[in-house]
Design an enzyme around this catalytic site. Structure first.
Site, PDB file in Angstrom:
ATOM      1  N   GLY A  16       0.777  -1.237   0.000  1.00  0.00           N
ATOM      2  CA  GLY A  16       0.000   0.000   0.000  1.00  0.00           C
ATOM      3  C   GLY A  16       0.804   1.281   0.000  1.00  0.00           C
ATOM      4  O   GLY A  16       0.317   2.311   0.452  1.00  0.00           O
ATOM      5  N   SER A  17       2.019   1.251  -0.581  1.00  0.00           N
ATOM      6  CA  SER A  17       2.794   2.503  -0.580  1.00  0.00           C
ATOM      7  C   SER A  17       2.122   3.562  -1.458  1.00  0.00           C
ATOM      8  O   SER A  17       2.148   4.751  -1.136  1.00  0.00           O
ATOM      9  CB  SER A  17       4.234   2.255  -1.015  1.00  0.00           C
ATOM     10  OG  SER A  17       4.309   1.904  -2.371  1.00  0.00           O
ATOM     11  N   ASN A  18       1.512   3.134  -2.557  1.00  0.00           N
ATOM     12  CA  ASN A  18       0.775   4.107  -3.380  1.00  0.00           C
ATOM     13  C   ASN A  18      -0.448   4.625  -2.641  1.00  0.00           C
ATOM     14  O   ASN A  18      -0.760   5.813  -2.688  1.00  0.00           O
ATOM     15  CB  ASN A  18       0.364   3.474  -4.712  1.00  0.00           C
ATOM     16  CG  ASN A  18       1.499   3.472  -5.710  1.00  0.00           C
ATOM     17  OD1 ASN A  18       1.823   4.496  -6.299  1.00  0.00           O
ATOM     18  ND2 ASN A  18       2.137   2.314  -5.872  1.00  0.00           N
ATOM     19  N   LEU A  89      -4.940  -7.149  -7.354  1.00  0.00           N
ATOM     20  CA  LEU A  89      -4.552  -8.237  -8.254  1.00  0.00           C
ATOM     21  C   LEU A  89      -5.696  -9.005  -8.914  1.00  0.00           C
ATOM     22  O   LEU A  89      -5.457  -9.841  -9.770  1.00  0.00           O
ATOM     23  CB  LEU A  89      -3.653  -9.230  -7.487  1.00  0.00           C
ATOM     24  CG  LEU A  89      -2.318  -8.656  -7.018  1.00  0.00           C
ATOM     25  CD1 LEU A  89      -1.493  -9.719  -6.294  1.00  0.00           C
ATOM     26  CD2 LEU A  89      -1.524  -8.088  -8.190  1.00  0.00           C
ATOM     27  N   ASN A 106      -6.342   2.430 -12.917  1.00  0.00           N
ATOM     28  CA  ASN A 106      -5.327   1.503 -12.408  1.00  0.00           C
ATOM     29  C   ASN A 106      -3.938   2.092 -12.683  1.00  0.00           C
ATOM     30  O   ASN A 106      -3.750   2.860 -13.628  1.00  0.00           O
ATOM     31  CB  ASN A 106      -5.455   0.157 -13.138  1.00  0.00           C
ATOM     32  CG  ASN A 106      -4.433  -0.866 -12.672  1.00  0.00           C
ATOM     33  OD1 ASN A 106      -4.205  -1.050 -11.468  1.00  0.00           O
ATOM     34  ND2 ASN A 106      -3.793  -1.537 -13.620  1.00  0.00           N
ATOM     35  N   HIS A 108      -0.080   0.756 -13.545  1.00  0.00           N
ATOM     36  CA  HIS A 108       0.679  -0.426 -13.934  1.00  0.00           C
ATOM     37  C   HIS A 108       2.168  -0.057 -13.957  1.00  0.00           C
ATOM     38  O   HIS A 108       2.541   0.985 -14.504  1.00  0.00           O
ATOM     39  CB  HIS A 108       0.234  -0.924 -15.312  1.00  0.00           C
ATOM     40  CG  HIS A 108       0.901  -2.208 -15.691  1.00  0.00           C
ATOM     41  ND1 HIS A 108       0.520  -3.424 -15.159  1.00  0.00           N
ATOM     42  CD2 HIS A 108       1.950  -2.464 -16.506  1.00  0.00           C
ATOM     43  CE1 HIS A 108       1.307  -4.370 -15.637  1.00  0.00           C
ATOM     44  NE2 HIS A 108       2.178  -3.823 -16.457  1.00  0.00           N
ATOM     45  N   ASP A 149      -5.069  -4.787 -17.645  1.00  0.00           N
ATOM     46  CA  ASP A 149      -4.140  -3.781 -18.190  1.00  0.00           C
ATOM     47  C   ASP A 149      -4.513  -3.327 -19.595  1.00  0.00           C
ATOM     48  O   ASP A 149      -3.650  -3.132 -20.444  1.00  0.00           O
ATOM     49  CB  ASP A 149      -2.703  -4.364 -18.213  1.00  0.00           C
ATOM     50  CG  ASP A 149      -2.280  -4.821 -16.831  1.00  0.00           C
ATOM     51  OD1 ASP A 149      -2.679  -4.187 -15.849  1.00  0.00           O
ATOM     52  OD2 ASP A 149      -1.543  -5.825 -16.743  1.00  0.00           O
ATOM     53  N   GLU A 178       5.748   6.281  -9.643  1.00  0.00           N
ATOM     54  CA  GLU A 178       4.348   6.063  -9.220  1.00  0.00           C
ATOM     55  C   GLU A 178       3.966   7.040  -8.119  1.00  0.00           C
ATOM     56  O   GLU A 178       2.923   7.692  -8.179  1.00  0.00           O
ATOM     57  CB  GLU A 178       4.178   4.633  -8.712  1.00  0.00           C
ATOM     58  CG  GLU A 178       4.286   3.597  -9.802  1.00  0.00           C
ATOM     59  CD  GLU A 178       4.016   2.185  -9.302  1.00  0.00           C
ATOM     60  OE1 GLU A 178       3.551   1.374 -10.101  1.00  0.00           O
ATOM     61  OE2 GLU A 178       4.267   1.900  -8.111  1.00  0.00           O
TER      62      GLU A 178
END
Ligand code: GRF
Length: 195
Positions: A16-18, A89, A106, A108, A149, A178
């Site tokens: 969960g860093s984003n 995922l 999303n 990627h 994707d 990101e």
């Protein structure tokens, strides 16, 4: 918070860093707030982040999620305006995609359409980029449809791969991009002037 503040649901399966960067970015914002964290992994690090930030969580069951209806109902209760997949995922069920048209995005960790599709996530992507001898990689933020994707690309950013870079270096460079761009792109998407 103004009544027009938009509600974001972040879907994540991992650390969960984003998610953390997005949460931090919208702290005190009148434009949007993180209303819900959704995960299919009860051990996901993102749940610790949600707890320390006081954000409600929804842990979904894979079989139930595949039908979609229950998740749509749950998200509607939180009046979700935008769904952000940040390391989630599972493929989204068609009912869910149809319920938020143009409102699911999303991130990627590569330059789609290269290195995308089923099985292309996390370290698999960085390994594949390295093995292919690519001279550059980057990130892609895109709308989500029912294929992995695949939806329309909103934004890409590139970095150079240097001769000594290994998959770990590529991962670090990717995450840096990101963290820098994802919150800003979300903000632009939600702004009245749009992207
Ligand atoms: C990110 O690299 C993202 O591009 C991919 O999954 C990873 C999630 O990382 N879809 P984190 O959980 O946000 O740290």
């Amino acid at each position: 918070m103004s009544p027009s503040t938009q509600n974001i649901a972040i879907f994540a399966s991992g650390r969960g860093s984003n998610a953390q960067k997005i949460i931090d970015h919208f702290k005190g914002s009148a434009l949007a707030r993180i209303a819900l964290i959704v995960t299919g992994n009860p051990k996901a690090g993102v749940l610790n982040i949600a707890e320390s930030e006081g954000i409600p969580t929804l842990i979904i069951d894979k079989t139930e999620f595949a039908t979609g209806e229950k998740t749509v109902d749950d998200l509607e209760q939180y009046q979700i305006d935008l769904i952000v997949l940040a390391g989630f995922l599972w493929k989204l069920p068609p009912v869910l995609v149809a319920a938020w048209p143009g409102k699911i995005i999303n991130i990627h960790p590569a330059l789609l359409p290269k290195f995308g599709g089923a099985g292309m996530y996390g370290k698999h992507v960085f390994r594949a980029v390295h093995e292919a001898g690519e001279r550059e990689s980057g990130i892609t933020i895109h709308y989500v449809d029912e294929l992995y994707d695949h939806g329309q690309i909103i934004f890409q950013s590139h970095f150079t791969i240097l001769p000594g870079d290994d998959p770990e270096t590529i991962a670090l460079k990717t995450h840096e991009l990101e963290h820098e761009h994802f919150p800003l792109i979300i903000e632009q998407l939600l702004s009245p002037s749009g992207l």
